[in-house]
Design an enzyme around this catalytic site. Structure first.
Site, mmCIF file in Angstrom:
data_model
loop_
_atom_site.group_PDB
_atom_site.id
_atom_site.type_symbol
_atom_site.label_atom_id
_atom_site.label_comp_id
_atom_site.label_asym_id
_atom_site.label_seq_id
_atom_site.Cartn_x
_atom_site.Cartn_y
_atom_site.Cartn_z
ATOM 1 N N GLY A 36 50.367 -17.539 -80.377
ATOM 2 C CA GLY A 36 49.505 -18.312 -79.484
ATOM 3 C C GLY A 36 48.101 -17.762 -79.479
ATOM 4 N N ASP A 90 56.030 -24.112 -75.009
ATOM 5 C CA ASP A 90 56.643 -23.220 -74.028
ATOM 6 C C ASP A 90 56.819 -23.905 -72.683
ATOM 7 O OD1 ASP A 90 56.969 -20.658 -75.398
ATOM 8 O OD2 ASP A 90 54.794 -20.764 -75.643
ATOM 9 N N GLY A 139 49.503 -13.678 -74.618
ATOM 10 C CA GLY A 139 48.531 -12.582 -74.682
ATOM 11 C C GLY A 139 49.073 -11.212 -74.343
ATOM 12 N N ASP A 148 58.736 -14.148 -81.177
ATOM 13 C CA ASP A 148 57.779 -14.784 -80.265
ATOM 14 C C ASP A 148 57.241 -13.767 -79.269
ATOM 15 O OD1 ASP A 148 56.393 -16.528 -78.585
ATOM 16 O OD2 ASP A 148 58.184 -17.563 -77.848
ATOM 17 N N GLY A 149 55.916 -13.633 -79.251
ATOM 18 C CA GLY A 149 55.266 -12.772 -78.265
ATOM 19 C C GLY A 149 54.468 -11.661 -78.912
ATOM 20 N N GLY A 150 53.161 -11.719 -78.743
ATOM 21 C CA GLY A 150 52.314 -10.652 -79.276
ATOM 22 C C GLY A 150 52.250 -10.611 -80.795
ATOM 23 N N MET A 195 62.653 -12.329 -78.597
ATOM 24 C CA MET A 195 61.408 -12.195 -77.824
ATOM 25 C C MET A 195 60.841 -10.782 -78.015
ATOM 26 S SD MET A 195 60.726 -15.074 -76.362
ATOM 27 C CE MET A 195 59.280 -14.465 -75.492
ATOM 28 N N HIS A 200 55.146 -24.911 -81.533
ATOM 29 C CA HIS A 200 55.979 -24.265 -80.525
ATOM 30 C C HIS A 200 55.462 -24.644 -79.132
ATOM 31 C CE1 HIS A 200 58.622 -20.926 -79.161
ATOM 32 N NE2 HIS A 200 57.665 -20.673 -78.277
ATOM 33 N N MET A 210 62.148 -21.794 -71.084
ATOM 34 C CA MET A 210 62.242 -20.594 -70.242
ATOM 35 C C MET A 210 62.543 -21.086 -68.833
ATOM 36 S SD MET A 210 59.051 -18.625 -71.972
ATOM 37 C CE MET A 210 58.441 -20.150 -72.669
ATOM 38 N N MET A 239 58.133 -23.550 -68.869
ATOM 39 C CA MET A 239 58.440 -22.536 -67.840
ATOM 40 C C MET A 239 58.648 -23.215 -66.494
ATOM 41 S SD MET A 239 55.517 -19.773 -68.812
ATOM 42 C CE MET A 239 55.201 -19.335 -70.535
ATOM 43 N N SER A 297 51.734 -21.557 -80.884
ATOM 44 C CA SER A 297 52.226 -21.794 -79.533
ATOM 45 C C SER A 297 51.117 -22.466 -78.741
ATOM 46 C CB SER A 297 52.616 -20.467 -78.874
ATOM 47 O OG SER A 297 52.734 -20.671 -77.484
ATOM 48 N N HIS A 310 60.722 -24.275 -76.426
ATOM 49 C CA HIS A 310 61.276 -23.022 -75.907
ATOM 50 C C HIS A 310 61.453 -23.163 -74.396
ATOM 51 C CE1 HIS A 310 60.392 -18.386 -75.394
ATOM 52 N NE2 HIS A 310 61.602 -18.723 -74.989
ATOM 53 N N GLY A 325 56.889 -15.551 -70.197
ATOM 54 C CA GLY A 325 56.164 -15.997 -68.997
ATOM 55 C C GLY A 325 54.675 -16.123 -69.222
ATOM 56 N N PHE A 326 54.146 -15.305 -70.112
ATOM 57 C CA PHE A 326 52.698 -15.305 -70.313
ATOM 58 C C PHE A 326 52.354 -15.067 -71.777
ATOM 59 C CE2 PHE A 326 53.682 -14.021 -66.042
ATOM 60 C CZ PHE A 326 52.831 -14.800 -65.277
HETATM 61 C C1 DX5 Z 1 55.761 -16.227 -73.927
HETATM 62 C C2 DX5 Z 1 55.889 -17.458 -74.767
HETATM 63 C C3 DX5 Z 1 55.193 -17.352 -76.059
HETATM 64 C C4 DX5 Z 1 53.721 -17.171 -75.937
HETATM 65 C C5 DX5 Z 1 53.225 -16.409 -77.111
HETATM 66 O O1 DX5 Z 1 56.354 -16.433 -72.700
HETATM 67 O O2 DX5 Z 1 57.234 -17.742 -75.034
HETATM 68 O O3 DX5 Z 1 55.493 -18.422 -76.940
HETATM 69 O O4 DX5 Z 1 53.017 -18.378 -75.846
HETATM 70 O O5 DX5 Z 1 51.902 -16.156 -76.904
HETATM 71 P P1 DX5 Z 1 51.160 -14.942 -77.629
HETATM 72 O O6 DX5 Z 1 51.197 -15.224 -79.088
HETATM 73 O O7 DX5 Z 1 49.802 -15.034 -77.040
HETATM 74 O O8 DX5 Z 1 51.892 -13.692 -77.265
HETATM 75 ZN ZN ZN Z 2 57.672 -19.243 -76.689
#
Ligand code: DX5
Ligand code: ZN
Length: 237
Positions: free
Chosen positions: A210, A51, A161, A188-190, A153, A49, A84, A53, A24, A82, A158-159
């Site tokens: 990411g 993102d 990390g 996706d996420g964490g 998800m 990927h 959002m 927003m 990401s 993606h 939104g963020f």
């Molecule tokens: C979150 C994004 C993710 C994000 C993942 O809003 O959709 O794609 O970048 O980042 P990590 O891997 O750091 O959770």
């Molecule tokens: Zn994403």
């Protein structure tokens, strides 16, 4: 310029490559975007990927059309975009024109995702549907035949990390156990070395990461370790 893959070819290619890690770019160093892309490309990733927003659907702003266009100019890798954003119907065409190969919209953003998913397919891209941790699978049920990809998800979007939410695992397990399933399963996420295994065990095929990649100083090593971990768990299923 290499030939862009068609929808079916891209979907089959990603499935054949699974489990596969999608970096990401949200977590990359944007001051050195080309170098960052090159580095993960050389690590053998199959797609990137991106993102998007809008500060409305999610409480943050990130990249938009010009950055997708810029990334398109420097790589032939498929771009997994993606969205959002609150009004995806308005933007799927410009993002496709900018170079997106797959476009994922959020079920929470629209009254009925089906016409937007069909439009994405008509534009020749993979149609993806994402759902947030609190959203039940029942919300996407009727749209599944219109999806090439389901994005589960594992954080509130939104963020980068954030901490992985185990809620995603049950959804992945449920979707992957369906005999007639055709959509690719993405998480996706964490996602990191500690969570990639459980996701693979639950049936995920595409793993977005990411922070786990870009906040280390060995992207290739991390990508390979993530994939090996997913592969070991997938093989044991
Ligand atoms: C979150 C994004 C993710 C994000 C993942 O809003 O959709 O794609 O970048 O980042 P990590 O891997 O750091 O959770
Ligand atoms: Zn994403």
């Amino acid at each position: 310029m290499a030939r862009r893959l068609g929808r079916d070819e891209l979907k089959a290619g990603l499935r054949a490559a699974s489990p596969t890690v999608l970096p990401s770019l949200l977590a990359c160093d944007f001051a050195h975007l080309e170098r960052e892309v090159r580095e993960v490309e050389e690590a053998g990733v199959r797609a990137l990927h991106l993102d998007v927003m809008d500060g409305h659907f999610v409480p943050n702003l990130s990249i938009g059309i010009p950055i997708v266009e810029a990334v398109r100019r420097i790589t032939n890798l498929p771009l997994d975009v993606h969205l959002m954003i609150s009004d995806p119907a308005k933007y799927v065409e410009p993002f496709r024109r900018a170079g997106a190969d797959s476009l994922t919209i959020h079920v929470e953003a629209v009254a009925d995702p089906r016409p937007v998913l069909d439009r994405i397919r008509a534009l020749g891209a993979l149609a993806g549907l994402a759902l947030n941790p609190p959203t039940p699978l029942s919300a996407i049920e009727a749209s599944l035949p219109h999806c090439d990809l389901v994005l589960v998800m594992s954080v509130m979007p939104g963020f980068g990390g954030q901490k992985f939410d185990n809620e995603a695992l049950g959804k992945l397990r449920d979707l992957s156990a369906r005999p007639a399933r055709d959509a690719l399963l993405e998480v996706d996420g964490g996602v990191g070395l500690d969570t990639v295994g459980p996701c693979a065990e639950a049936g995920a095929e595409l793993f977005v990461a990411g922070t786990a990649i870009f906040k280390t100083n060995d992207y290739a090593g991390t990508i390979h370790r993530l994939r090996s971990q997913a592969l070991a768990t997938t093989a044991a299923r």
